[in-house]
Design an enzyme around this catalytic site. Sequence first.
Site, short mmCIF file in Angstrom:
data_model
loop_
_atom_site.label_atom_id
_atom_site.label_comp_id
_atom_site.label_asym_id
_atom_site.label_seq_id
_atom_site.Cartn_x
_atom_site.Cartn_y
_atom_site.Cartn_z
N ASN A 148 -9.16 -0.69 3.73
CA ASN A 148 -9.05 -1.31 2.48
C ASN A 148 -8.02 -2.40 2.04
OD1 ASN A 148 -7.10 0.94 2.33
ND2 ASN A 148 -7.39 0.94 0.05
N THR A 193 -3.01 0.13 -4.60
CA THR A 193 -3.52 1.15 -4.08
C THR A 193 -4.92 1.53 -4.71
OG1 THR A 193 -3.04 3.57 -4.30
CG2 THR A 193 -2.53 2.32 -6.16
N GLY A 194 -5.60 2.20 -3.93
CA GLY A 194 -7.06 2.64 -4.64
C GLY A 194 -6.93 3.94 -5.68
N ASP A 232 0.75 -1.08 0.02
CA ASP A 232 0.08 0.11 -0.01
C ASP A 232 0.80 1.17 0.09
OD1 ASP A 232 -2.41 1.63 0.64
OD2 ASP A 232 -1.60 1.67 2.53
#
Length: 275
Positions: free
Chosen positions: A222, A42-43, A8
């Site tokens: 997340n 990652t988002g 992340d």
Amino acid sequence: MIKLVAIDLDGTLLNSNKEISARNKAALAQAKAAGVKIVICTGRPLAAIGIYLDALNLRDNGDYSITFNGGLVQKNDTGEIIEKASMPLENVHDLFQLASSLNVPLDILSDGLVLQLPTTQDYESLYSQLNKLLTYESYEVAELTADRIYNKAVIAVDETYLDEQIKKIPSAFYTRYEVIKTRTNLLEFMPKGITKAYGISLLARDLGIKQEEIMTIGDEENDLPMIEYAGLGVAMENAIDKVKDLADVITDTNDNDGVAQVVEKFVLEPLRGGN
């Protein structure tokens, strides 16, 4: 033997200044040189992480990223999408109605473009402050077409107000979507079943890497699915309690080279020892 490390960004690889430390860079460079896949998970879209891929020298053929919280698996050198899962237009309409009823701003990510929809006149979206490298355009919902790619929906607004409105979301939305608070002032909606773990599993399958050969490192809600999925799930010391409780290992904070410490211990040391 760890063959893939999925990491992340915010709160994990990046320190409080949104930078990658020299020790983190060095550890990941050594792992990559030894043939270990270093994967940013990652988002964000690929367009928003380019500076970090460059800093880590992850632009070669055979380098990959997992973006949109698992919605896309992409080649870093060309941007080619090798795996994808996106929202149909009816999901966008569904979430538009929800955001309107909650009186919150709604942004829809469509590749590198952010579509800002008119769901409230009272609150301005904070998403452009959180992701400054993306392109933002205002759209009417009637302008959206079914042939466009819709990766995810986000609500970015003041933390206190967001928390109040989250309580009003009908339970049916949690059945239809992955609903995740990824930052204190950011709520994200993804298609059901699409998580970072999902994206990692697809890439691992494509590369012939086993689940037990994967290490994941994260700090927020997340990241929970990928922490649970991996053979070795690592939580940052600064992670939320849910992530720490689920992790196999807790490393140091993002401001004290926590990523480098676990890469050195669980990836580089076994390689040097020939294990």
